[in-house]
Scaffold this active site. Structure first.
Site, PDB file in Angstrom:
ATOM      1  N   ASP A 237       0.852  -1.182   0.000  1.00 38.52           N
ATOM      2  CA  ASP A 237       0.000   0.000   0.000  1.00 38.52           C
ATOM      3  C   ASP A 237       0.896   1.244   0.000  1.00 38.52           C
ATOM      4  O   ASP A 237       2.123   1.157   0.145  1.00 38.52           O
ATOM      5  CB  ASP A 237      -0.955  -0.038   1.212  1.00 38.52           C
ATOM      6  CG  ASP A 237      -2.223   0.750   0.949  1.00 38.52           C
ATOM      7  OD1 ASP A 237      -3.274   0.399   1.491  1.00 38.52           O
ATOM      8  OD2 ASP A 237      -2.157   1.719   0.168  1.00 38.52           O
TER       9      ASP A 237
ATOM     10  N   GLU B 106     -10.923   6.730   3.653  1.00 42.34           N
ATOM     11  CA  GLU B 106      -9.968   6.151   4.601  1.00 42.34           C
ATOM     12  C   GLU B 106     -10.157   6.701   6.012  1.00 42.34           C
ATOM     13  O   GLU B 106     -11.290   6.908   6.460  1.00 42.34           O
ATOM     14  CB  GLU B 106      -8.545   6.344   4.071  1.00 42.34           C
ATOM     15  CG  GLU B 106      -8.344   5.695   2.691  1.00 42.34           C
ATOM     16  CD  GLU B 106      -6.894   5.593   2.279  1.00 42.34           C
ATOM     17  OE1 GLU B 106      -6.584   5.959   1.140  1.00 42.34           O
ATOM     18  OE2 GLU B 106      -6.062   5.138   3.080  1.00 42.34           O
TER      19      GLU B 106
HETATM   20  C1  GLC Z   1      -4.399   4.155  -0.340  1.00 40.54           C
HETATM   21  C2  GLC Z   1      -5.280   2.969  -0.028  1.00 40.54           C
HETATM   22  C3  GLC Z   1      -5.277   1.907  -1.094  1.00 40.54           C
HETATM   23  C4  GLC Z   1      -4.995   2.541  -2.449  1.00 40.54           C
HETATM   24  C5  GLC Z   1      -3.605   3.120  -2.430  1.00 40.54           C
HETATM   25  C6  GLC Z   1      -3.254   3.848  -3.735  1.00 40.54           C
HETATM   26  O1  GLC Z   1      -3.802   4.623   0.840  1.00 40.54           O
HETATM   27  O2  GLC Z   1      -5.096   2.316   1.221  1.00 40.54           O
HETATM   28  O3  GLC Z   1      -6.557   1.262  -1.052  1.00 40.54           O
HETATM   29  O4  GLC Z   1      -5.089   1.561  -3.476  1.00 40.54           O
HETATM   30  O5  GLC Z   1      -3.407   4.007  -1.334  1.00 40.54           O
HETATM   31  O6  GLC Z   1      -4.044   4.990  -3.865  1.00 40.54           O
END
Ligand code: GLC
Length: 613
Positions: free
Chosen positions: A317, A504
């Protein structure tokens, strides 16, 4: 019978490999990426350590400046995170130019390995102005319709390929257990069975059964594992979030359950996603009983790769490995040795390349681990046809007419209709005749309908994109002669309220409920003594207080996206509601977390509830 496209792909592949090899490739099942090991190993054998480390590195467009680092570092992938738009705007054309420019840099490297370009097209190609924005997963979960979910993701893939983008960080197969989590709406529901069924359907829609199909994209099941099971923790009173009123933190927290529960609830969707052929899986920021998933050799290698037989590759992530230790080089060592194959390192990608190279030269990261990671990445690229003589990696202007097209919007409108859940109805619905008024904070707000992950990471209220229709406008289009401005002329009042967009951890809250402004809007409508239809736009069930008692009807519309006409179809009776709750709807905040199967289960509306006309 082989389709024309499949024959073309085989011809391309045949140009560079033996008949036997090509025949083998045609027989493998989705997800059987080891079938491409001959191709991957041949290329791997020609790579320098620098080129191998480059393949394992994913940088973010917004930090790549003139893009030359894509070439000089031989990067394997570029992403656009939530707010990382092309320099010249957010149109499909601007995205196409950005993608194509990045790919040209990759093709200019010594080995010319094309890029994977990744975005969060989590409810349509939702970064791009004019794309169809579908209901978020919480709404799709209420449809219980895997064929619809597959169609939604097939269309998303087409709209992505118009811009050239070939990797979707979706589906999120989380199984949220506490609605106070800001990512609840990214889950299909609180039941592992639902996430399993619809997660696999989403993978099939994105990837099809041939990843080399230029109308499909690479999928990513996320976030492995237990992202939706974290325990609510009190935030530090000195934190800015606490001062802003958010007392709890769930996002990126610790999932404190025994292994049997972790497997039964949170691991459950992954075997089906793997069987559907998902090419990538994203480990979670969160921890399991205190150990970060992104550093867990047991979870990433022993369970996911060895026990479940996952043959694709793991993508970290966003800066997730930074949380693993105080020293960045140690973060890298821990994550790569645990089984991470590609690292999402948006900005400090040069430092990542330098430090990982040092770790290999010092023997702290074995070359076998590097080769395994790169082989996995190259297998997937081979399956996508990217290692053939003429890879399809540029944007496709021939798809411009289908981008945001009416046929695509019709599918989204159908998804909206099927996602709505009729929670209560004393007979006022459907609004078949008579005048009605429409009020409420979310009645005329496309941004609220779309929610987070729309154009911007956090989403925003107002006219967030083009091509959509608000609920009020949709009602006016369908029944303008009956829509009155003043409540005193109305025979019924539709009050559309709900949550402002978030994504988030920003959406973590200790009390998901109607805002005071929304409660006031309901009270004002109820005070007219006309029957009130309450429509809730939200990323999770909200505590309704006495609004549920006072309103004649209550409809959960979730985050429907751009096609507000789907809501009008149900309210006006052009479609009888069929949606069933995919999350338990609590009576009061002190019931959180509440899920089907709990003892003393006394919600306002239970999981699976949904009335019809
Ligand atoms: C974010 C998320 C993830 C996403 C990634 C790229 O923090 O947790 O779901 O795919 O970053 O944007």
């Amino acid at each position: 019978m082989m389709t024309r496209r499949f024959v073309l792909v085989l011809a391309l592949v045949a140009a560079s490999f033996s008949t036997a090899q090509v025949a083998t490739l045609a027989q493998h099942k989705p997800g059987e990426f080891s079938a491409y090991d001959d191709i991957a190993n041949e290329l791997l054998g020609r790579m320098t350590l620098a080129e191998k480390v480059g393949q394992m590195t994913q940088a973010d467009l917004q930090y790549l400046g003139d893009l030359s680092d894509v070439r000089t570092l031989a990067l394997g992938s570029v992403l656009s995170g939530g707010n990382s738009d092309p320099k010249d705007g957010n149109s499909p054309e601007a995205w196409a130019r950005a993608n194509d420019a990045c790919q040209r840099e990759a093709l200019a490297t010594r080995l010319g390995v094309p890029l994977l370009y990744g975005v969060d097209a989590v409810h349509g190609h939702s970064n791009v102005i004019g794309a169809v924005i579908f209901p978020h997963n919480i709404g799709l979960g209420c449809t219980r319709d895997p064929s619809l979910v597959e169609e939604v993701h097939r269309i998303t893939a087409i709209e992505m390929r118009r811009t050239g983008v070939n990797w979707d960080f979706a589906p999120c197969v989380t199984v949220p257990q506490d609605d106070r989590w800001g990512r609840t709406y990214e889950g299909f529901g609180e039941s592992p069975a639902l996430a399993t069924l619809l997660g696999a359907a989403a993978v099939s829609g994105l990837q099809g059964n041939d990843l080399a199909d230029p109308l499909r994209v690479l999928g990513c099941a996320k976030h492995f594992v237990g992202d939706g099971g974290t325990s609510a923790e009190k935030r530090d009173a000195s934190s800015s979030e606490f001062r802003a009123g958010v007392r709890l933190r769930l996002d990126q927290g610790d999932t404190r359950v025994d292994e049997a529960t972790l497997r039964r609830v949170h691991l459950a969707p992954y075997p089906a996603a793997i069987a559907a052929g998902v090419g990538t899986i994203m480990p979670s920021y969160s921890s399991w009983n205190g150990e970060k998933c992104s550093a867990s050799h047991y979870l990433l290698t022993e369970v996911l790769k060895e026990e479940l037989g996952f043959e694709g590759f793991l993508i970290s992530d966003y800066n997730a490995i930074d949380q693993l230790a105080s020293d960045y080089k140690e973060c890298i060592r821990l994550s790569i040795n645990a089984g991470m194959d590609m690292v999402m390192v948006p900005e400090r990608y040069q430092e990542f390349v330098t430090k990982l190279t040092e770790l290999v030269n010092e023997g702290a990261v074995p070359m076998e681990r590097i080769d395994d990671a790169v082989r996995r990445i190259l297998r997937v690229k081979a399956a996508m046809g990217l290692l053939g003589p003429d890879p399809v990696i540029m944007s496709d202007a021939n798809l411009a007419s289908s981008f945001g097209s009416e046929p695509h919007r019709e599918v989204a409108r159908r998804a909206v209709r099927q996602s709505l859940v009729l929670l209560k109805n004393d007979g006022v619905l459907p609004l078949k005749d008579g005048n009605f008024a429409v009020t409420g904070s979310a009645a005329d707000d496309l941004g609220m309908q779309c929610g987070g992950w729309t154009i911007d990471w956090q989403g925003k209220t107002g006219d967030v994109t083009t091509g959509g229709v608000t609920i009020r406008d949709a009602l006016a289009d369908a029944a303008n002669d009956r829509l009155v401005a003043e409540s005193d002329q109305a025979e019924a009042i539709v009050v559309v309220v709900g949550e402002k967009p978030y994504a988030e951890g920003t959406g973590d809250t200790d009390e998901p409920k109607l805002s005071d402004e929304d409660q006031d809007a309901v009270e004002a409508a109820v005070a007219t003594d006309k029957p009130v239809v309450l429509v809730v736009i939200s990323g999770r069930p909200l505590v309704l207080g006495d609004a549920a008692d006072k309103c004649a009807a209550v409809v959960a519309a979730w985050l429907p996206g751009t096609e507000g006409a789907g809501v009008a179809d149900v309210l006006l009776g052009d479609y009888a509601p069929t949606g069933k709750l995919s999350f338990t709807w609590p009576k009061s905040a002190d019931q959180h977390p509440i899920n089907i199967g709990d003892e003393n289960y006394e919600p306002l509306y239970p999981y699976g509830h949904g009335l019809c006309y």
